[in-house]
Motif scaffolding. Structure first.
Motif, PDB file in Angstrom:
ATOM      1  N   TRP A  13      16.502 -22.941   2.040  1.00  0.00           N
ATOM      2  CA  TRP A  13      15.349 -22.026   2.105  1.00  0.00           C
ATOM      3  C   TRP A  13      14.391 -22.482   3.215  1.00  0.00           C
ATOM      4  N   VAL A  14      14.078 -21.557   4.131  1.00  0.00           N
ATOM      5  CA  VAL A  14      13.111 -21.848   5.199  1.00  0.00           C
ATOM      6  C   VAL A  14      11.733 -21.369   4.768  1.00  0.00           C
ATOM      7  N   THR A  15      10.755 -22.270   4.827  1.00  0.00           N
ATOM      8  CA  THR A  15       9.404 -21.876   4.418  1.00  0.00           C
ATOM      9  C   THR A  15       8.540 -21.434   5.597  1.00  0.00           C
ATOM     10  N   ARG A  56      11.045 -26.490   6.852  1.00  0.00           N
ATOM     11  CA  ARG A  56       9.972 -25.678   7.447  1.00  0.00           C
ATOM     12  C   ARG A  56      10.552 -24.757   8.519  1.00  0.00           C
ATOM     13  N   TRP A  57      11.470 -25.286   9.321  1.00  0.00           N
ATOM     14  CA  TRP A  57      12.076 -24.473  10.390  1.00  0.00           C
ATOM     15  C   TRP A  57      13.503 -24.968  10.596  1.00  0.00           C
ATOM     16  N   ALA A  58      14.478 -24.090  10.492  1.00  0.00           N
ATOM     17  CA  ALA A  58      15.886 -24.486  10.595  1.00  0.00           C
ATOM     18  C   ALA A  58      16.429 -24.150  11.994  1.00  0.00           C
ATOM     19  N   PRO A  59      17.491 -24.840  12.409  1.00  0.00           N
ATOM     20  CA  PRO A  59      18.183 -24.380  13.623  1.00  0.00           C
ATOM     21  C   PRO A  59      19.031 -23.159  13.230  1.00  0.00           C
ATOM     22  N   GLN A  60      18.371 -22.015  13.068  1.00  0.00           N
ATOM     23  CA  GLN A  60      19.000 -20.875  12.371  1.00  0.00           C
ATOM     24  C   GLN A  60      20.332 -20.433  12.976  1.00  0.00           C
ATOM     25  N   ARG A  61      20.397 -20.429  14.300  1.00  0.00           N
ATOM     26  CA  ARG A  61      21.650 -19.950  14.906  1.00  0.00           C
ATOM     27  C   ARG A  61      22.816 -20.846  14.516  1.00  0.00           C
ATOM     28  N   GLN A  77       7.305 -15.364  18.330  1.00  0.00           N
ATOM     29  CA  GLN A  77       8.552 -16.113  18.244  1.00  0.00           C
ATOM     30  C   GLN A  77       9.812 -15.239  18.423  1.00  0.00           C
ATOM     31  N   GLY A  78       9.809 -14.102  17.752  1.00  0.00           N
ATOM     32  CA  GLY A  78      10.986 -13.225  17.808  1.00  0.00           C
ATOM     33  C   GLY A  78      11.182 -12.565  19.173  1.00  0.00           C
ATOM     34  N   HIS A  79      10.234 -12.746  20.077  1.00  0.00           N
ATOM     35  CA  HIS A  79      10.362 -12.216  21.439  1.00  0.00           C
ATOM     36  C   HIS A  79      10.684 -13.347  22.411  1.00  0.00           C
ATOM     37  N   VAL A  80      10.021 -14.494  22.221  1.00  0.00           N
ATOM     38  CA  VAL A  80      10.234 -15.630  23.123  1.00  0.00           C
ATOM     39  C   VAL A  80      11.689 -16.115  23.035  1.00  0.00           C
ATOM     40  N   LEU A  81      12.238 -16.214  21.815  1.00  0.00           N
ATOM     41  CA  LEU A  81      13.587 -16.785  21.677  1.00  0.00           C
ATOM     42  C   LEU A  81      14.664 -15.976  22.416  1.00  0.00           C
ATOM     43  N   PRO A  82      14.763 -14.661  22.191  1.00  0.00           N
ATOM     44  CA  PRO A  82      15.823 -13.945  22.914  1.00  0.00           C
ATOM     45  C   PRO A  82      15.604 -13.934  24.426  1.00  0.00           C
ATOM     46  N   GLY A 112      12.022 -15.170   8.948  1.00  0.00           N
ATOM     47  CA  GLY A 112      11.468 -15.095  10.297  1.00  0.00           C
ATOM     48  C   GLY A 112      10.199 -15.895  10.457  1.00  0.00           C
ATOM     49  N   SER A 113       9.372 -15.472  11.395  1.00  0.00           N
ATOM     50  CA  SER A 113       8.256 -16.311  11.810  1.00  0.00           C
ATOM     51  C   SER A 113       6.906 -15.854  11.268  1.00  0.00           C
ATOM     52  N   PHE A 114       6.875 -14.851  10.404  1.00  0.00           N
ATOM     53  CA  PHE A 114       5.607 -14.417   9.815  1.00  0.00           C
ATOM     54  C   PHE A 114       5.622 -14.675   8.315  1.00  0.00           C
ATOM     55  N   SER A 172      17.341 -12.078   3.902  1.00  0.00           N
ATOM     56  CA  SER A 172      16.610 -11.964   5.171  1.00  0.00           C
ATOM     57  C   SER A 172      15.580 -10.849   5.147  1.00  0.00           C
ATOM     58  N   HIS A 173      14.577 -10.985   6.023  1.00  0.00           N
ATOM     59  CA  HIS A 173      13.591  -9.910   6.190  1.00  0.00           C
ATOM     60  C   HIS A 173      14.093  -8.848   7.173  1.00  0.00           C
ATOM     61  N   CYS A 174      15.266  -9.110   7.765  1.00  0.00           N
ATOM     62  CA  CYS A 174      15.910  -8.158   8.680  1.00  0.00           C
ATOM     63  C   CYS A 174      15.179  -8.005  10.008  1.00  0.00           C
ATOM     64  N   GLY A 175      14.569  -9.072  10.520  1.00  0.00           N
ATOM     65  CA  GLY A 175      14.123  -9.057  11.915  1.00  0.00           C
ATOM     66  C   GLY A 175      15.375  -8.853  12.770  1.00  0.00           C
ATOM     67  N   TRP A 176      15.231  -8.264  13.937  1.00  0.00           N
ATOM     68  CA  TRP A 176      16.438  -7.924  14.714  1.00  0.00           C
ATOM     69  C   TRP A 176      17.217  -9.164  15.150  1.00  0.00           C
ATOM     70  N   ASN A 177      16.503 -10.244  15.513  1.00  0.00           N
ATOM     71  CA  ASN A 177      17.234 -11.455  15.920  1.00  0.00           C
ATOM     72  C   ASN A 177      18.045 -11.996  14.751  1.00  0.00           C
ATOM     73  N   SER A 178      17.417 -12.079  13.594  1.00  0.00           N
ATOM     74  CA  SER A 178      18.120 -12.573  12.409  1.00  0.00           C
ATOM     75  C   SER A 178      19.303 -11.659  12.086  1.00  0.00           C
ATOM     76  N   THR A 179      19.089 -10.365  12.219  1.00  0.00           N
ATOM     77  CA  THR A 179      20.172  -9.408  11.947  1.00  0.00           C
ATOM     78  C   THR A 179      21.365  -9.688  12.848  1.00  0.00           C
ATOM     79  N   LEU A 180      21.116  -9.801  14.149  1.00  0.00           N
ATOM     80  CA  LEU A 180      22.223 -10.053  15.084  1.00  0.00           C
ATOM     81  C   LEU A 180      22.886 -11.401  14.819  1.00  0.00           C
ATOM     82  N   GLU A 181      22.067 -12.399  14.484  1.00  0.00           N
ATOM     83  CA  GLU A 181      22.619 -13.747  14.259  1.00  0.00           C
ATOM     84  C   GLU A 181      23.512 -13.759  13.019  1.00  0.00           C
ATOM     85  N   GLY A 182      23.141 -13.014  11.987  1.00  0.00           N
ATOM     86  CA  GLY A 182      23.998 -12.903  10.807  1.00  0.00           C
ATOM     87  C   GLY A 182      25.273 -12.132  11.143  1.00  0.00           C
TER      88      GLY A 182
END
Ligand code: UDP
Length: 459
Positions: free
Chosen positions: A313-315, A334-339, A14-19, A287-289, A352-362
């Motif tokens: 809270w996203v589960t 279960r899944w939010a439109p996070q951006r 997921q964290g690769h497909v989205l960007p 994130g997705s894991f 956050s778990h600090c995945g890079w996409n989440s980091t940039l989005e924050g």
């Protein structure tokens, strides 16, 4: 010759497909034809998760979605299975796909010549397949430039006696690859996985192999911002910053917004956010894991409750937060439109778990962070957030390795304090990011150069 045509190949996560999907949209908006290659499993999830069903499964938002089998049955979540398929099964499938597309073109069946392959930086083999067909190629790194620089520094780490030939740390200490780079703990290097030596060796060898494949690419693009990571970009000038790539999303039609998500987005939470006080909501998403144990989930939920603040809270993939708060005070999805969530004025901070996409989005929304990294590059991203940009805090664990409820409450209160320094710095960092994505900004100009290069072969 017609329109230029780019084939985009993400790592199937997921964290690769989205960007890479965001990147594809940008290319499509510039008049470039895009073929996006997913595994069949991910392709089906993406199509069923679209917020507005598309007229044609195969073309969404100007992007042609195609799929290849990954050769797996139900074992995708078994550690090592997916990476094994990526390494040993997908290359042949991609090669077959390119062959078919080329033969369709030459037989006049309407396909188009591929002007460039853009593949995930972790798929070195895709560069080699493209080279076989004489196709130009670009690698796309969906992580921080610092993560790539760490990979490029492996030989030096061995020479300096910090790691063994299989990547195992010989000493435990924090190092800096150059002044200005985030500190990295040797026992948290991205490949280190002491509990599973085979897995560590595979990742480590793959990184070395990818470093080689990348040497011959025409472009090494990175979803990052020069001024966020100046020291890393100066260490490896070949890395070209073009991020944050998703910034154009807000202008998209609703139906297209979720393109690339593996799960349907719960858009009702946006209505809930509309009813909250600006800057009041704690957004919790990892994130997705799935990674958090029950004891930690319990403490986190109890700590959030102690703050008496509203929580979204996203589960995601399974964990069920044990929430007992007042029902209008908390919303679990279960899944939010996070951006979109992170750009909502109600959000006050991001746990956050600090995945890079989440980091940039924050970061691009000026949101302060509370960090709970657990593996891979997340420790590097956390070090950027807490030590380099100073827009967030980590948590201390107790002797049992758990973050206590009191620790959760204390740190969140510290971040959320009125006129807090964290928020002020987060807004400053956001301004730096925005400067890079408008005309004359570094990311903007690099993207332009890349698009012109793609078009140059055709015209
Ligand atoms: N994401 C989302 N909705 C959610 C949770 C996550 O759209 O409820 C997106 C998020 O915006 C980000 C991606 O999923 O773009 C997760 O990528 P990241 O690098 O943060 O984490 P990973 O899943 O790779 O660990």
């Amino acid at each position: 010759m017609g329109r230029p045509h780019v084939m985009v190949i993400p790592y199937p996560a997921q964290g690769h497909v989205l960007p890479l999907m965001s990147f594809s949209r940008y290319l499509a908006s510039q008049g470039i034809q895009v073929t996006f290659v997913n595994t069949e499993f991910n392709h089906n999830r993406i199509i069923t998760s679209l917020s507005k069903p598309s007229q044609d499964d195969h073309v969404v938002d100007g992007i042609k979605l195609v799929s290849i089998p990954d050769g797996l049955d139900e074992e995708r979540n078994v550690p090592g299975k997916l990476s094994g398929s990526v390494l040993h099964f997908l290359p042949t499938k991609v090669e077959e796909l390119i062959k078919t597309m080329i033969s369709e073109t030459s037989s006049g069946c309407g396909g188009a010549v591929i002007s460039c392959v853009v593949a995930d930086q972790s798929l070195g083999w895709a560069m080699e397949v493209a080279a076989k067909f004489g196709i130009r190629r670009a690698a796309f790194c969906p992580a921080a430039a610092a993560s790539m620089v760490l990979g490029f520094s492996i030989q030096k780490l061995v020479d300096d006696g910090l790691i063994d030939y299989d990547g195992t740390p010989k000493v435990n200490k924090a190092i800096q690859l150059s002044p200005g780079m985030p500190e990295m703990e040797t026992d948290k290097f991205v490949w280190v996985c002491l509990k599973n030596k085979d897995s560590q060796r595979n990742i480590f060898n793959l990184m070395l192999q990818n470093n080689k494949s990348i040497e011959s690419v025409d472009w090494l693009l990175c979803n990052s911002v020069f001024e966020l990571e100046t020291a890393a970009f100066e260490m490896s000038p070949k890395i070209v910053p073009i991020g944050p790539i998703g910034l154009a999303h807000h202008s998209l039609e609703e139906g297209a917004k979720s393109l690339g998500s593996f799960l349907p987005e719960d858009r009702d939470c946006l209505d809930w956010l509309d009813q909250q006080i600006p800057g009041s909501v704690i957004y919790v998403a990892f994130g997705s894991f799935e990674f958090m144990g029950k004891a930690q989930l319990d403490e986190l939920a109890a700590g959030l409750e102690l703050t008496k603040r509203p929580v979204l809270w996203v589960t995601s993939y399974g964990h069920q937060p044990p929430i007992r708060f007042e029902s209008d005070q908390v919303i679990v999805v279960r899944w939010a439109p996070q951006r979109e969530v992170l750009s909502h004025r109600a959000i006050g901070c991001f746990v956050s778990h600090c995945g890079w996409n989440s980091t940039l989005e924050g970061v691009q929304n000026g949101i302060p962070f509370l960090c709970i990294p657990y593996f891979a590059d997340q420790f590097i991203n956390k070090a950027y957030i807490c030590d380099v940009w100073k827009i967030g805090l980590g948590f201390e664990q107790d002797e049992g390795g758990v973050i206590s409820r009191l620790e959760v409450k204390t740190k969140i209160d510290e971040i959320m304090r009125d006129n807090g320094e964290f928020k002020k710095r987060a807004i400053k960092i956001r301004e730096i990011v925005m400067k890079n994505v408008v005309k004359d900004g570094i990311s903007y100009e690099n993207l332009n150069k890349f698009v012109n290069w793609i078009k140059s072969e055709v015209n």
